[in-house]
Motif scaffolding. Structure first.
Motif, mmCIF file in Angstrom:
data_model
loop_
_atom_site.group_PDB
_atom_site.id
_atom_site.type_symbol
_atom_site.label_atom_id
_atom_site.label_comp_id
_atom_site.label_asym_id
_atom_site.label_seq_id
_atom_site.Cartn_x
_atom_site.Cartn_y
_atom_site.Cartn_z
ATOM 1 N N LEU A 40 -19.711 11.801 -35.147
ATOM 2 C CA LEU A 40 -19.211 13.107 -34.710
ATOM 3 C C LEU A 40 -19.066 13.160 -33.192
ATOM 4 O O LEU A 40 -18.119 13.747 -32.674
ATOM 5 N N ALA A 41 -20.009 12.548 -32.467
ATOM 6 C CA ALA A 41 -19.946 12.513 -31.003
ATOM 7 C C ALA A 41 -18.684 11.784 -30.539
ATOM 8 O O ALA A 41 -18.032 12.205 -29.571
ATOM 9 N N GLU A 42 -18.327 10.709 -31.215
ATOM 10 C CA GLU A 42 -17.107 9.972 -30.864
ATOM 11 C C GLU A 42 -15.871 10.840 -31.064
ATOM 12 O O GLU A 42 -14.971 10.855 -30.222
ATOM 13 N N ARG A 43 -15.833 11.567 -32.166
ATOM 14 C CA ARG A 43 -14.698 12.459 -32.424
ATOM 15 C C ARG A 43 -14.653 13.588 -31.398
ATOM 16 O O ARG A 43 -13.574 13.952 -30.909
ATOM 17 N N LEU A 44 -15.815 14.139 -31.062
ATOM 18 C CA LEU A 44 -15.900 15.208 -30.074
ATOM 19 C C LEU A 44 -15.429 14.714 -28.706
ATOM 20 O O LEU A 44 -14.665 15.388 -28.015
ATOM 21 N N ALA A 45 -15.867 13.529 -28.311
ATOM 22 C CA ALA A 45 -15.453 12.957 -27.021
ATOM 23 C C ALA A 45 -13.939 12.766 -26.974
ATOM 24 O O ALA A 45 -13.303 13.049 -25.952
ATOM 25 N N ALA A 46 -13.355 12.312 -28.075
ATOM 26 C CA ALA A 46 -11.897 12.121 -28.115
ATOM 27 C C ALA A 46 -11.172 13.462 -27.952
ATOM 28 O O ALA A 46 -10.170 13.545 -27.248
ATOM 29 N N MET A 47 -11.691 14.506 -28.581
ATOM 30 C CA MET A 47 -11.070 15.830 -28.454
ATOM 31 C C MET A 47 -11.182 16.352 -27.024
ATOM 32 O O MET A 47 -10.244 16.965 -26.507
ATOM 33 N N ILE A 48 -12.319 16.115 -26.386
ATOM 34 C CA ILE A 48 -12.500 16.542 -24.993
ATOM 35 C C ILE A 48 -11.523 15.800 -24.091
ATOM 36 O O ILE A 48 -10.902 16.396 -23.212
ATOM 37 N N GLN A 49 -11.349 14.513 -24.334
ATOM 38 C CA GLN A 49 -10.411 13.712 -23.542
ATOM 39 C C GLN A 49 -8.985 14.233 -23.701
ATOM 40 O O GLN A 49 -8.199 14.213 -22.752
ATOM 41 N N GLU A 50 -8.632 14.712 -24.904
ATOM 42 C CA GLU A 50 -7.286 15.245 -25.143
ATOM 43 C C GLU A 50 -6.986 16.443 -24.251
ATOM 44 O O GLU A 50 -5.841 16.677 -23.882
ATOM 45 N N HIS A 51 -8.009 17.214 -23.901
ATOM 46 C CA HIS A 51 -7.824 18.391 -23.060
ATOM 47 C C HIS A 51 -7.763 18.032 -21.571
ATOM 48 O O HIS A 51 -7.474 18.903 -20.749
ATOM 49 N N ASN A 52 -8.058 16.774 -21.233
ATOM 50 C CA ASN A 52 -8.016 16.300 -19.849
ATOM 51 C C ASN A 52 -8.839 17.164 -18.897
ATOM 52 O O ASN A 52 -8.516 17.274 -17.721
ATOM 53 N N ALA A 53 -9.866 17.805 -19.404
ATOM 54 C CA ALA A 53 -10.668 18.698 -18.568
ATOM 55 C C ALA A 53 -11.837 17.960 -17.921
ATOM 56 O O ALA A 53 -12.181 18.231 -16.783
ATOM 57 N N VAL A 54 -12.434 17.044 -18.642
ATOM 58 C CA VAL A 54 -13.617 16.342 -18.160
ATOM 59 C C VAL A 54 -13.719 15.020 -18.917
ATOM 60 O O VAL A 54 -13.289 14.923 -20.067
ATOM 61 N N ASP A 55 -14.227 13.995 -18.261
ATOM 62 C CA ASP A 55 -14.460 12.715 -18.932
ATOM 63 C C ASP A 55 -15.810 12.755 -19.626
ATOM 64 O O ASP A 55 -16.738 13.426 -19.165
ATOM 65 N N ALA A 56 -15.925 12.030 -20.729
ATOM 66 C CA ALA A 56 -17.160 12.023 -21.505
ATOM 67 C C ALA A 56 -17.649 10.599 -21.709
ATOM 68 O O ALA A 56 -16.883 9.733 -22.126
ATOM 69 N N ASP A 57 -18.920 10.371 -21.379
ATOM 70 C CA ASP A 57 -19.582 9.106 -21.662
ATOM 71 C C ASP A 57 -20.362 9.262 -22.963
ATOM 72 O O ASP A 57 -21.012 10.281 -23.187
#
Length: 108
Positions: A40-57
Motif C-alpha cells: 500500500l505504501a508503494e501505491r501511495l508513494a506513486a500517487m503522491i509522485q503523480e501530483h508532483n507536490a513532494v517526493d517520497a522515500d
C-alpha cells in the motif's frame, strides 16, 4: 472488506491530503509495515509522485505481528534517514481499514 476501487479512492484521498499538508517539504518518508502495508505504501508513494507536490522515500518496517511491542523491529534504512523528516506510517490494521499516520521525527 474493502474492494479494489474503495482502496484506490481511500489511497487517493490520503495522497491528496499528504500533498496538501506537506507542500513545503521537499521529501517525505513513507514507511510500510510489511508485508501488506509496504504494498500500500508503494501505491501511495506513486500517487503522491503523480501530483508532483513532494517526493517520497519508501522504507519497509518488519515486526513480529504476534509480539509487536517487545519483538524485534527492522527498518530497511538507517534511523538517521528519519531525523527531521515527515514520516507516514502505512499499515492495513484490519482487513476493512487502512491506517496512515503522519508524524514528524525530530533530531535528538
Amino acid at each position: 472488506m474493502l474492494d479494489h476501487d474503495r482502496v484506490q479512492r481511500k489511497l487517493q484521498r490520503i495522497a491528496i491530503q499528504l500533498c496538501e499538508e506537506n507542500w513545503a517539504e521537499k521529501r517525505i518518508v513513507i514507511v510500510g509495515v510489511a508485508p501488506r502495508g509496504m504494498k500500500l505504501a508503494e501505491r501511495l508513494a506513486a500517487m503522491i509522485q503523480e501530483h508532483n507536490a513532494v517526493d517520497a522515500d519508501l522504507i519497509e518496517l518488519r515486526l513480529d505481528k504476534n509480539d509487536p511491542l517487545t519483538g524485534p523491529v527492522k527498518l530497511s534504512a538507517e534511523l538517521d534517514m528519519l531525523k527531521d523528516r515527515t514520516v507516514v506510517l502505512v499499515d492495513p490494521v484490519k482487513a476493512a481499514e487502512l491506517f496512515a499516520f503522519t508524524l514528524r521525527v525530530r533530531a535528538g
